[in-house]
Design a protein around this motif. Structure first.
Motif, PDB file in Angstrom:
ATOM      1  N   GLU A  18      -3.974 -72.487   8.955  1.00  0.00           N
ATOM      2  CA  GLU A  18      -2.722 -72.588   9.132  1.00  0.00           C
ATOM      3  C   GLU A  18      -2.022 -71.232   9.097  1.00  0.00           C
ATOM      4  O   GLU A  18      -0.961 -70.867   9.585  1.00  0.00           O
ATOM      5  CB  GLU A  18      -2.085 -73.655   8.299  1.00  0.00           C
ATOM      6  CG  GLU A  18      -2.439 -74.968   8.641  1.00  0.00           C
ATOM      7  CD  GLU A  18      -4.102 -75.446   7.794  1.00  0.00           C
ATOM      8  OE1 GLU A  18      -4.476 -76.375   8.388  1.00  0.00           O
ATOM      9  OE2 GLU A  18      -4.393 -74.511   7.126  1.00  0.00           O
ATOM     10  N   ARG A  19      -2.327 -70.466   8.030  1.00  0.00           N
ATOM     11  CA  ARG A  19      -1.805 -69.212   7.575  1.00  0.00           C
ATOM     12  C   ARG A  19      -1.982 -68.219   8.781  1.00  0.00           C
ATOM     13  O   ARG A  19      -1.220 -67.369   9.242  1.00  0.00           O
ATOM     14  CB  ARG A  19      -2.234 -68.663   6.493  1.00  0.00           C
ATOM     15  CG  ARG A  19      -1.384 -67.533   5.801  1.00  0.00           C
ATOM     16  CD  ARG A  19      -1.540 -67.391   4.189  1.00  0.00           C
ATOM     17  NE  ARG A  19      -2.881 -67.141   3.657  1.00  0.00           N
ATOM     18  CZ  ARG A  19      -3.312 -68.058   3.031  1.00  0.00           C
ATOM     19  NH1 ARG A  19      -2.885 -69.361   3.052  1.00  0.00           N
ATOM     20  NH2 ARG A  19      -4.679 -68.022   2.819  1.00  0.00           N
ATOM     21  N   ILE A  20      -3.406 -68.107   9.288  1.00  0.00           N
ATOM     22  CA  ILE A  20      -3.595 -67.407  10.363  1.00  0.00           C
ATOM     23  C   ILE A  20      -2.765 -67.684  11.666  1.00  0.00           C
ATOM     24  O   ILE A  20      -2.452 -66.569  12.194  1.00  0.00           O
ATOM     25  CB  ILE A  20      -5.345 -67.643  10.754  1.00  0.00           C
ATOM     26  CG1 ILE A  20      -6.061 -66.880   9.556  1.00  0.00           C
ATOM     27  CG2 ILE A  20      -5.611 -66.748  12.022  1.00  0.00           C
ATOM     28  CD1 ILE A  20      -7.621 -67.566   9.579  1.00  0.00           C
ATOM     29  N   PRO A 182      -6.475 -61.460  10.236  1.00  0.00           N
ATOM     30  CA  PRO A 182      -5.516 -60.565   9.651  1.00  0.00           C
ATOM     31  C   PRO A 182      -5.086 -60.809   8.338  1.00  0.00           C
ATOM     32  O   PRO A 182      -5.371 -61.868   7.558  1.00  0.00           O
ATOM     33  CB  PRO A 182      -4.467 -60.906  10.603  1.00  0.00           C
ATOM     34  CG  PRO A 182      -4.423 -62.359  10.927  1.00  0.00           C
ATOM     35  CD  PRO A 182      -5.751 -62.582  11.094  1.00  0.00           C
ATOM     36  N   LEU A 183      -4.517 -59.840   7.709  1.00  0.00           N
ATOM     37  CA  LEU A 183      -3.978 -59.873   6.298  1.00  0.00           C
ATOM     38  C   LEU A 183      -3.049 -60.906   6.185  1.00  0.00           C
ATOM     39  O   LEU A 183      -2.253 -61.133   7.244  1.00  0.00           O
ATOM     40  CB  LEU A 183      -3.438 -58.561   5.853  1.00  0.00           C
ATOM     41  CG  LEU A 183      -4.518 -57.428   5.822  1.00  0.00           C
ATOM     42  CD1 LEU A 183      -3.613 -55.774   5.226  1.00  0.00           C
ATOM     43  CD2 LEU A 183      -5.653 -57.643   4.846  1.00  0.00           C
ATOM     44  N   SER A 184      -2.655 -61.675   5.224  1.00  0.00           N
ATOM     45  CA  SER A 184      -2.062 -62.706   5.080  1.00  0.00           C
ATOM     46  C   SER A 184      -0.584 -62.305   4.726  1.00  0.00           C
ATOM     47  O   SER A 184       0.504 -62.929   5.224  1.00  0.00           O
ATOM     48  CB  SER A 184      -2.298 -63.649   3.760  1.00  0.00           C
ATOM     49  OG  SER A 184      -3.647 -64.219   3.992  1.00  0.00           O
ATOM     50  N   PHE A 185      -0.484 -61.258   3.991  1.00  0.00           N
ATOM     51  CA  PHE A 185       0.951 -60.868   3.554  1.00  0.00           C
ATOM     52  C   PHE A 185       1.566 -59.878   4.204  1.00  0.00           C
ATOM     53  O   PHE A 185       1.044 -58.875   4.655  1.00  0.00           O
ATOM     54  CB  PHE A 185       0.888 -60.402   2.158  1.00  0.00           C
ATOM     55  CG  PHE A 185       0.177 -61.391   1.170  1.00  0.00           C
ATOM     56  CD1 PHE A 185       0.621 -62.604   1.039  1.00  0.00           C
ATOM     57  CD2 PHE A 185      -0.981 -61.128   0.441  1.00  0.00           C
ATOM     58  CE1 PHE A 185      -0.306 -63.511   0.285  1.00  0.00           C
ATOM     59  CE2 PHE A 185      -1.632 -61.875  -0.576  1.00  0.00           C
ATOM     60  CZ  PHE A 185      -1.448 -63.226  -0.442  1.00  0.00           C
ATOM     61  N   ASP A 186       2.992 -59.745   4.332  1.00  0.00           N
ATOM     62  CA  ASP A 186       3.645 -58.804   5.151  1.00  0.00           C
ATOM     63  C   ASP A 186       4.047 -57.677   4.142  1.00  0.00           C
ATOM     64  O   ASP A 186       4.196 -56.470   4.483  1.00  0.00           O
ATOM     65  CB  ASP A 186       5.132 -59.365   5.530  1.00  0.00           C
ATOM     66  CG  ASP A 186       4.898 -60.439   6.849  1.00  0.00           C
ATOM     67  OD1 ASP A 186       3.807 -60.082   7.418  1.00  0.00           O
ATOM     68  OD2 ASP A 186       5.619 -61.134   7.038  1.00  0.00           O
ATOM     69  N   GLY A 286     -13.306 -65.576   4.323  1.00  0.00           N
ATOM     70  CA  GLY A 286     -12.998 -65.638   2.760  1.00  0.00           C
ATOM     71  C   GLY A 286     -11.568 -64.657   2.824  1.00  0.00           C
ATOM     72  O   GLY A 286     -11.476 -63.359   2.384  1.00  0.00           O
ATOM     73  N   MET A 287     -10.621 -65.413   3.331  1.00  0.00           N
ATOM     74  CA  MET A 287      -9.254 -64.621   3.456  1.00  0.00           C
ATOM     75  C   MET A 287      -8.638 -64.171   1.822  1.00  0.00           C
ATOM     76  O   MET A 287      -7.933 -63.110   1.902  1.00  0.00           O
ATOM     77  CB  MET A 287      -8.257 -65.581   4.089  1.00  0.00           C
ATOM     78  CG  MET A 287      -8.490 -65.849   5.481  1.00  0.00           C
ATOM     79  SD  MET A 287      -7.293 -66.620   6.291  1.00  0.00           S
ATOM     80  CE  MET A 287      -5.581 -65.836   5.929  1.00  0.00           C
ATOM     81  N   SER A 292      -6.980 -60.092  -1.696  1.00  0.00           N
ATOM     82  CA  SER A 292      -7.006 -59.382  -3.022  1.00  0.00           C
ATOM     83  C   SER A 292      -7.118 -57.850  -2.882  1.00  0.00           C
ATOM     84  O   SER A 292      -6.568 -57.087  -3.674  1.00  0.00           O
ATOM     85  CB  SER A 292      -8.121 -59.608  -3.695  1.00  0.00           C
ATOM     86  OG  SER A 292      -9.514 -59.746  -3.152  1.00  0.00           O
ATOM     87  N   LEU A 293      -8.044 -57.463  -1.630  1.00  0.00           N
ATOM     88  CA  LEU A 293      -7.750 -55.914  -1.335  1.00  0.00           C
ATOM     89  C   LEU A 293      -6.453 -55.475  -1.095  1.00  0.00           C
ATOM     90  O   LEU A 293      -6.110 -54.211  -1.682  1.00  0.00           O
ATOM     91  CB  LEU A 293      -8.630 -55.812  -0.018  1.00  0.00           C
ATOM     92  CG  LEU A 293     -10.370 -55.979  -0.102  1.00  0.00           C
ATOM     93  CD1 LEU A 293     -10.803 -55.788   1.310  1.00  0.00           C
ATOM     94  CD2 LEU A 293     -10.836 -55.171  -1.224  1.00  0.00           C
ATOM     95  N   GLN A 294      -5.753 -56.154  -0.373  1.00  0.00           N
ATOM     96  CA  GLN A 294      -4.356 -55.722   0.146  1.00  0.00           C
ATOM     97  C   GLN A 294      -3.382 -55.438  -1.150  1.00  0.00           C
ATOM     98  O   GLN A 294      -2.404 -54.611  -1.068  1.00  0.00           O
ATOM     99  CB  GLN A 294      -3.728 -56.815   0.964  1.00  0.00           C
ATOM    100  CG  GLN A 294      -2.386 -56.611   1.553  1.00  0.00           C
ATOM    101  CD  GLN A 294      -1.732 -57.553   2.303  1.00  0.00           C
ATOM    102  OE1 GLN A 294      -2.380 -58.746   2.613  1.00  0.00           O
ATOM    103  NE2 GLN A 294      -0.724 -57.299   3.136  1.00  0.00           N
TER     104      GLN A 294
END
Length: 377
Positions: A18-20, A182-186, A286-287, A292-294
């Motif tokens: 859903e987040r994607i 893609p990354l989850s956070f803006d 593994g989003m 965590s990387l971001q």
């Protein structure tokens, strides 16, 4: 271009798929495209009523096709992105292919061997029963049918190609594309955050023991807890095995452990934590690793899915641990906890390496796949 996301739920706070969809839709909207949604479970108030249609999974095929076709035609949908939903969809897509010029893209969000690896307590017999059940229920046939119908079939990693073709008996892989999540956070996090990190290890997960294997993480923490008295383990998430997992934590008598439950702001947890634990038996992508990387929160993960190597470079932006080696996992955690210089260097590399999963990078791959000149239905 009008794009329809077909998925079970549309609330981006429910889960990864859903987040994607939400992140991609925002990207598409910013580039002048209009996004719509067909779903059956959890709604989201942030999407207006005109842009979504809710169906009932119990509908018979003729009603299902009738309602969805009307919505697709009314809104001039030119591309459907099927987010891993099958069964009645296949009949709908067959009808659309006969009557309308509508591109269909299917996304597979698991590792191809996920269904084969579903073991309970290491039982090969139970694993075979699950495999047989999925054959009987038609999961494998649905996948082959979906591959034949789709114009493009998206996997999360090129490392999945061989297994996907072998398991689902797809001799021709010409339709396969490989686009990571893609990354989850803006929000962009400043490098200064590394110096403000707490002595905190984080787990963010759906609380289902298979495949998330949370009890393994708790056992690993138990091994090192007495050696790191000023560090804490934080568990965030919810799911059907929540009580089972919390009972196990209580059984282990963990002293530096806190369960925070469901959170609507996971980025703040990543931002304040120094290390991230993933102990899953299998993942599609593994989003939580890229999250965590971001956030400069160094991840450690068992080497249980091939796409992991697209995300982590062992010893650079995280650690990849041999499967089931909880002793090695514990040693790597200790090495990071005891060595602040190493921890700060890897945190910086973690943040830097997340850039390849930015929405600008992933979004461009999607735009190329969609085809800017595709004719509307």
């Amino acid at each position: 271009m009008n794009i329809l996301f077909f998925e079970n739920s549309i609330d981006p706070n429910i889960g990864g798929v859903e987040r994607i969809s939400y992140v991609l839709a925002k990207y598409f909207n910013e580039r002048g495209h209009d996004c719509f949604y067909a779903f059956c479970l959890y709604d989201y108030d942030g999407i207006d009523e005109k842009h979504k249609v809710r169906f009932d999974a119990t509908w018979k095929a003729d009603k299902f096709c009738s309602v969805l076709k009307k919505f697709i035609i009314k809104n001039h949908i030119s591309v459907i992105i099927n987010q891993d939903v099958y069964s009645k969809n296949i009949g709908l897509y067959k009808e659309l292919k006969k009557e309308y010029d509508c591109k269909i893209i299917n996304c597979y969000h698991l590792a191809p061997d996920f269904l084969l690896r579903r073991k309970e307590q290491g039982s090969l017999w139970k694993s075979l029963k699950v495999y047989t059940y999925n054959i009987i229920k038609g999961r494998f046939k649905w996948m082959r049918d979906m591959y034949e119908i789709a114009d493009d079939f998206v996997l999360l990693s090129s490392t999945f190609k061989i297994d996907f073709q072998r398991i689902y008996r797809i001799p021709n892989g010409d339709k396969l594309s490989f686009i990571p999540n893609p990354l989850s956070f803006d929000r962009i996090i400043s490098k200064d955050i590394i110096l403000r990190k707490k002595k905190q290890v984080l787990i963010v997960s759906r609380l289902e023991e298979f495949p998330k294997n949370i009890c393994s993480a708790l056992r690993i923490w138990k091994q090192i807890e007495s050696k790191v008295d000023d560090w804490n383990l934080i568990l965030a998430g919810y799911g059907k095995d929540q009580q089972k997992i919390l009972n196990y934590a209580n059984k282990l008598q963990l002293r530096h452990f806190e369960f925070v439950g469901k959170t609507d702001n996971p980025q703040s947890l990543y931002a304040e934590s120094s290390l991230f634990m993933m102990t899953s038996l299998s993942e599609g992508f593994g989003m939580t690793l890229t999250e965590s990387l971001q956030s400069a929160c160094i991840p450690l993960a068992f080497d249980n899915f091939s796409a992991l190597h697209d995300i982590l470079e062992d010893g650079v932006n995280g650690f990849i641990i041999p499967m089931e080696r909880e002793d090695i996992y514990a040693d790597k955690l200790i090495s990071l906890i005891k060595n602040e210089k190493l921890r700060n260097a890897m945190a910086f590399d973690a943040m830097r390496s997340s850039c390849k999963f930015s929405i600008d990078v992933i979004g461009e791959q999607w735009m190329a796949l969609l085809g800017a000149n595709h004719t509307n239905c």
